[in-house]
Design an enzyme around this catalytic site. Structure first.
Site, PDB file in Angstrom:
ATOM      1  CE  LYS A  90      17.075  33.014   3.879  1.00  0.00           C
ATOM      2  NZ  LYS A  90      17.625  32.507   5.267  1.00  0.00           N
ATOM      3  CD  GLU A 112      20.122  32.472  -4.016  1.00  0.00           C
ATOM      4  OE1 GLU A 112      19.746  32.460  -4.906  1.00  0.00           O
ATOM      5  OE2 GLU A 112      19.737  33.211  -3.102  1.00  0.00           O
ATOM      6  CB  SER A 376      14.810  35.700  11.406  1.00  0.00           C
ATOM      7  OG  SER A 376      16.288  35.348  11.885  1.00  0.00           O
TER       8      SER A 376
HETATM    9  C1  LIG Z   1      18.739  33.147   5.950  1.00  0.00           C
HETATM   10  C2  LIG Z   1      18.289  33.737   7.349  1.00  0.00           C
HETATM   11  C3  LIG Z   1      18.839  34.884   7.894  1.00  0.00           C
HETATM   12  C4  LIG Z   1      19.382  35.887   6.877  1.00  0.00           C
HETATM   13  O1  LIG Z   1      19.032  36.355   5.778  1.00  0.00           O
HETATM   14  P1  LIG Z   1      18.244  37.783   5.545  1.00  0.00           P
HETATM   15  O2  LIG Z   1      17.941  37.891   4.300  1.00  0.00           O
HETATM   16  O3  LIG Z   1      19.135  38.873   6.045  1.00  0.00           O
HETATM   17  O4  LIG Z   1      17.023  37.783   6.552  1.00  0.00           O
HETATM   18  C5  LIG Z   1      18.322  35.101   9.159  1.00  0.00           C
HETATM   19  N1  LIG Z   1      17.591  34.480   9.863  1.00  0.00           N
HETATM   20  C6  LIG Z   1      17.660  33.247   9.466  1.00  0.00           C
HETATM   21  C7  LIG Z   1      16.992  32.341  10.442  1.00  0.00           C
HETATM   22  C8  LIG Z   1      17.832  32.703   8.032  1.00  0.00           C
HETATM   23  O5  LIG Z   1      17.432  31.407   7.750  1.00  0.00           O
END
Ligand SMILES: *Cc1c(COP(=O)(O)O)cnc(C)c1O
Length: 397
Positions: A90, A112, A376
């Site tokens: 993010k 948000e 992620s």
């Molecule tokens: C917010 C988040 C997601 C989901 O958001 P996307 O916009 O689909 O990437 C996935 N993995 C993590 C670690 C997150 O914090």
């Protein structure tokens, strides 16, 4: 709402667009103009890249997970977005958009947040650039994500509780949009995923595509070839879009994994692409989980970051054209993958990322193949909920 000759650039095929109240159009036009200007400005990208490198911790490693590879008889690489500052991808987007806000002369940013990850990333970037910051968060989510609420406050952001609707992410987005309409002059709205009206889906994807660009170069260097498969989880779709976009024109199979929650035969999931219908949410035409009257459904996922009833319009386009394959895994499959990675590799993944990992097990034809999974985020934020889960307690405590 605009159509006609502009349709091509504001849409992904038939999806996306700007389905917003007219009062918001001046803000979207201003944003579009500013972004178009910035895209051509080499000094903007230089500063953005320098911050990603020196502040956020890019490039992130591409790690060959040996034990996991052995178990699944494939070469499995993990793109380590979990090692970034604030613990997830993010921050790539938050730094980009807050820098854009600064270039536009804005004094205040709002955002948000659901689980609090995007809120923390935005509050971090706002602190970095010395901008005022307000974060809208459902009061239900504030209860569930106390540590992130405190972290945002510590970073100098004001966290605004949203008590309307289901008191979760979608309601927080509604309230943030309301704030934006009221304070257009001073305020920039930092959207956290590839959702919302054009140009947001493009802006966010372009700030996240560094993930796929790095991965491509890294995998070519160690393998000499592009991977056979690239997997990423899909909530709003930003980590997946950022990972997939640089591979779109390559001969690489791309798989997006949604939150299957308690299973495909229940209503308790957040699989917008697999179970939704074309509709309109937060200014965009895309796949939406809705009832027969078009009202937005309440979703469920064990991972707060995937618990969203819509999805970025570019994913709907990729699904319709067959370029990306979309799947869903259940809460239990994700938990199993969460435990497995912790045990096998000493890496505790975010529950969101565990969804992408979990699909490796179900991937047919994986033997001897090269597979990249986008990790992620890290799982520290999920420890409490995971350790209180009966499925987990049975297995490890
Ligand atoms: C917010 C988040 C997601 C989901 O958001 P996307 O916009 O689909 O990437 C996935 N993995 C993590 C670690 C997150 O914090």
């Amino acid at each position: 709402m605009r159509r006609g000759y502009e349709k091509m650039e504001r849409y992904f095929g038939d999806y996306g667009g700007q389905f917003v109240p007219e009062i918001l159009m001046p803000a979207l036009n201003e944003l579009e103009e500013a972004y178009d200007r910035v895209v051509k400005d080499e000094s903007f990208w230089k500063e953005y890249r320098s911050l990603l490198e020196n502040y956020a911790g890019r490039p992130t490693p591409l790690y060959l997970a040996k034990q996991l590879s052995e178990k699944y008889e494939a070469r499995i690489y993990l793109k380590r977005e979990d090692l970034l500052h604030t613990g997830a991808h993010k921050i790539n987007n938050a730094i980009g958009q807050v820098l854009l806000a600064k270039c536009m002369g804005k004094k205040r940013v709002i955002a948000e947040t659901g689980a609090g990850q995007h809120g923390v990333a935005t509050a971090t970037a706002a602190a970095l650039f010395g901008l005022e910051c307000a974060i809208y968060m459902g009061s239900e989510d504030m209860e569930r994500q106390r540590p992130n609420v405190e972290r945002m406050a510590l970073l100098g952001a004001k966290v605004v509780p949203v008590g309307t609707g289901s008191k979760t992410l979608k309601d927080a987005i509604n309230e943030a949009m309301r704030d934006w309409i009221t304070n257009l002059q001073t305020t920039y709205y930092v959207i956290g995923s590839v959702v919302g009206p054009y140009p947001y889906p493009v802006i966010v994807r372009n700030f996240q595509k560094v993930i796929g660009e790095e991965t491509k170069a890294q995998v070519l260097e160690v393998e000499g070839n592009l991977p056979d498969y690239v997997l990423a989880c899909v909530g709003g779709g930003s980590n997946a879009a950022g990972m997939f976009y640089p591979f779109i024109d390559e001969n690489v199979k791309l798989i997006g994994v949604e939150a299957g929650g308690k299973g495909p035969n229940t209503d308790e999931h957040a699989a917008s692409l697999l179970k939704g219908k074309i509709g309109y949410l937060h200014g965009s035409k895309t796949m939406v989980l809705q009832d027969q009257w078009g009202q937005i459904k309440v979703t469920h996922s064990i991972s707060a970051g995937l618990d969203y009833p819509g999805v970025g319009p570019e994913h709907t386009f990729w699904k319709e054209t067959g370029r990306v394959q979309y799947e869903a895994v259940t809460d239990e499959e994700a938990l199993e993958a969460f435990l497995e990675l912790s045990r096998l590799e000493g890496i505790v993944p975010a529950l969101e990322s565990a969804h992408a990992l979990a699909f490796v097990k179900r991937l047919r034809d994986r033997e001897g193949k090269t597979i990249v999974v986008n990790l992620s985020g890290r799982g520290d934020k999920d420890l409490e909920s995971v350790l209180n889960n009966p499925y987990v307690r049975e297995r490890i405590l």
